[in-house]
Scaffold this motif. Structure first.
Motif, PDB file in Angstrom:
ATOM      1  N   ARG A 123       0.821  -1.207   0.000  1.00  0.00           N
ATOM      2  CA  ARG A 123       0.000   0.000   0.000  1.00  0.00           C
ATOM      3  C   ARG A 123       0.850   1.249   0.000  1.00  0.00           C
ATOM      4  O   ARG A 123       0.529   2.248  -0.649  1.00  0.00           O
ATOM      5  N   ALA A 164       2.047   1.695  -3.447  1.00  0.00           N
ATOM      6  CA  ALA A 164       0.967   2.140  -4.327  1.00  0.00           C
ATOM      7  C   ALA A 164       0.691   3.618  -4.157  1.00  0.00           C
ATOM      8  O   ALA A 164       0.412   4.332  -5.119  1.00  0.00           O
ATOM      9  N   THR A 197       1.186  -1.274  -9.772  1.00  0.00           N
ATOM     10  CA  THR A 197      -0.242  -1.369 -10.054  1.00  0.00           C
ATOM     11  C   THR A 197      -0.914  -2.197  -8.978  1.00  0.00           C
ATOM     12  O   THR A 197      -0.259  -2.895  -8.191  1.00  0.00           O
ATOM     13  N   ALA A 198      -2.255  -2.149  -8.996  1.00  0.00           N
ATOM     14  CA  ALA A 198      -3.014  -2.899  -7.993  1.00  0.00           C
ATOM     15  C   ALA A 198      -2.790  -4.399  -8.127  1.00  0.00           C
ATOM     16  O   ALA A 198      -2.661  -5.105  -7.135  1.00  0.00           O
ATOM     17  N   GLN A 241      -9.488   3.820  -2.045  1.00  0.00           N
ATOM     18  CA  GLN A 241      -9.042   5.068  -2.679  1.00  0.00           C
ATOM     19  C   GLN A 241      -7.668   5.450  -2.150  1.00  0.00           C
ATOM     20  O   GLN A 241      -7.324   5.151  -1.009  1.00  0.00           O
ATOM     21  N   GLY A 291      -4.617   4.570  -2.407  1.00  0.00           N
ATOM     22  CA  GLY A 291      -3.680   3.605  -1.850  1.00  0.00           C
ATOM     23  C   GLY A 291      -4.104   3.040  -0.509  1.00  0.00           C
ATOM     24  O   GLY A 291      -3.355   2.279   0.106  1.00  0.00           O
ATOM     25  N   ASP A 317      -3.213  -4.982 -15.751  1.00  0.00           N
ATOM     26  CA  ASP A 317      -3.855  -4.273 -14.658  1.00  0.00           C
ATOM     27  C   ASP A 317      -5.374  -4.323 -14.792  1.00  0.00           C
ATOM     28  O   ASP A 317      -5.998  -3.355 -15.207  1.00  0.00           O
ATOM     29  N   ASP A 376      -9.503  -1.263  -7.452  1.00  0.00           N
ATOM     30  CA  ASP A 376      -8.714  -0.569  -8.464  1.00  0.00           C
ATOM     31  C   ASP A 376      -9.506  -0.563  -9.769  1.00  0.00           C
ATOM     32  O   ASP A 376     -10.083  -1.579 -10.153  1.00  0.00           O
ATOM     33  N   HIS A 382     -11.580   2.519 -10.743  1.00  0.00           N
ATOM     34  CA  HIS A 382     -12.734   3.420 -10.650  1.00  0.00           C
ATOM     35  C   HIS A 382     -12.943   4.232 -11.933  1.00  0.00           C
ATOM     36  O   HIS A 382     -14.075   4.370 -12.413  1.00  0.00           O
TER      37      HIS A 382
END
Length: 433
Positions: free
Chosen positions: A17, A20, A26-27, A73, A75, A170, A187, A189
């Motif tokens: 996290r 990120a 990436t997520a 949201q 991270g 991703d 991840d 949105h």
């Protein structure tokens, strides 16, 4: 041995996290790193057992956009973001009603100031402030730049609603919300919002194998009178509560009786007190009807819940034992309500007796007291409240109060479904001329 996998996985997730939040990975890469780190830290026998649970690969699926909630949201996980921003309902908000979609729906060109003042702009500033991704002085310019790029992608139709079917690294990542048909977005949105704006009704997602609860669900389960049961005592408009949570009391039936009676008697809005106000639904409804409304509730969690769900200022819900609050009030409210409380005192669960509670309610009532209580026709009170029927309760209120009239407004509508054979409690209007 049992605590080692959880500790290793949590540590990996924490490191991921932080990375990120600085925009380095990436997520999906985060998920892979967390899973890999946890797997390497777990002894082989334990690793084999865990492979059938949270270390299994995620599942690809097509999901309706209407089933997606805002989730994570900046991270931060949904719960971390909710706690950092004080926004209890963020993880309970449908993405289609969120700031990403709202920005894309704006008419005409937006100025920098309009972008920053929009829900999307405010979200961007909150994300940067909580994650520390930008020097704060650069934050407004960074938010505007991201927003304009987002709007440009809509105009160029570069939303790629089915991107993860063509194999990018991703995918849109979501997690199931426990006890519901909804998913929290971890991840993706912006891609979902672009697809929604383009008329798509579903999107391809990668669904984590594990499930999560929302902060609202967690708070409700911590409230003192629930004892961990999934029951709602007043209406709460949240999608993840639609299935698996039972609304015990309709409340609208009582409100309609109250408002009809007040109107027929020509009693205009004044001051109002709800004794044992629970989440604050009646306080909010009477406030909307023009009353200066307050409540008293023993559970301190009622304040943040009422504030988040009904928009109640914390100051209008007093956290205190109702008998102590009434004894020290030193004033009257024009209209007072007290629902499903008196029988607890009749059963010896209060610090005073039922007659004393009625006397205290009488003292704080200026014009009308609306009251209902458990009765002996209910299956669960047939023995413990024997003789506590509608005529007896009306007589009890007349005997221990100083009201000029006691009027029976009829039973509630709650004795249905799993509660058939219970409820049907009569609402009394105790009038002072």
């Amino acid at each position: 041995m049992k605590s080692l996998p959880r500790r290793a996985l949590n540590a990996a997730r924490f490191r991921g996290r932080r990375a990120a939040a600085r925009g380095r990975v990436t997520a999906v890469a985060l998920a892979d790193r967390a899973t890999g780190a946890a797997r390497r830290s777990v002894p082989a026998p334990v690793r084999l057992r865990l492979s059938r649970t949270f270390l299994r690969p995620s599942q690809s699926s097509m999901v309706a956009i209407d089933q997606l909630l805002l989730g994570a949201q900046g991270g931060l996980s949904p719960k971390e973001f909710s706690q950092a921003t004080g926004d209890l309902l963020w993880p309970s908000t449908p993405l289609a009603a969120g700031p990403h979609v709202q920005l894309l729906a704006a008419d005409g060109a937006l100025t920098d100031e309009q972008i920053l003042a929009s829900p999307y702009g405010q979200l961007g500033l909150r994300c940067l402030k909580t994650s520390g991704s930008y020097f704060w002085a650069d934050a407004p310019a960074g938010v505007v730049e991201v927003a304009r790029d987002f709007l440009a992608r809509k105009e160029s139709s570069s939303y790629e609603p089915r991107a993860n079917q063509s194999g990018p690294a991703d995918p849109i990542l979501v997690e199931r919300i426990r006890g519901s048909e909804y998913f929290g977005v971890l991840d993706g949105h912006h891609r979902i919002a672009l697809a929604y704006a383009a008329g798509e009704t579903t999107v391809p997602v990668t669904v984590k194998r594990t499930t999560a609860s929302t902060p609202l669900q967690d708070l409700l389960l911590r409230m003192s009178w629930l004892d961990g049961t999934k029951e709602l005592y007043q209406p709460l408009p949240a999608p993840e509560l639609e299935r698996g949570w039972t609304l015990v009391r309709q409340c609208t039936d009582r409100l309609e009786k109250m408002q009809a009676f007040l109107s027929a008697r020509g009693i205009s809005p004044g001051s109002y007190l709800d004794v044992a106000s629970c989440y604050g639904w009646f306080v909010a409804q009477m406030s909307a009807a023009g009353f200066l409304a307050e409540g008293v509730e023993r559970d301190p969690l009622a304040q943040p819940l009422g504030s988040a769900v009904y928009g109640l200022p914390a100051s209008v819900v007093h956290i205190r034992q109702c008998e102590d609050f009434l004894a020290a009030a030193g004033r009257r409210w024009d209209v007072v309500s007290c629902f499903s409380l008196l029988h607890h005192f009749a059963l010896g669960r209060g610090t005073i007796g039922p007659a004393e509670l009625v006397r205290l309610l009488d003292e704080v009532t200026g014009k009308v007291l609306f009251l209902d209580t458990g009765q002996d026709h209910e299956a669960w009170f047939g023995t413990s409240l024997a003789g506590w029927d509608t005529p007896r309760i009306a007589g009890f209120l007349a005997e221990h109060g100083t009201f000029d009239e006691i009027i029976n407004l009829g039973p509630d509508s709650d004795g249905v479904g799993p509660y058939a054979g219970n409820y049907g409690r009569h609402l009394f209007a105790c009038i002072r001329h």
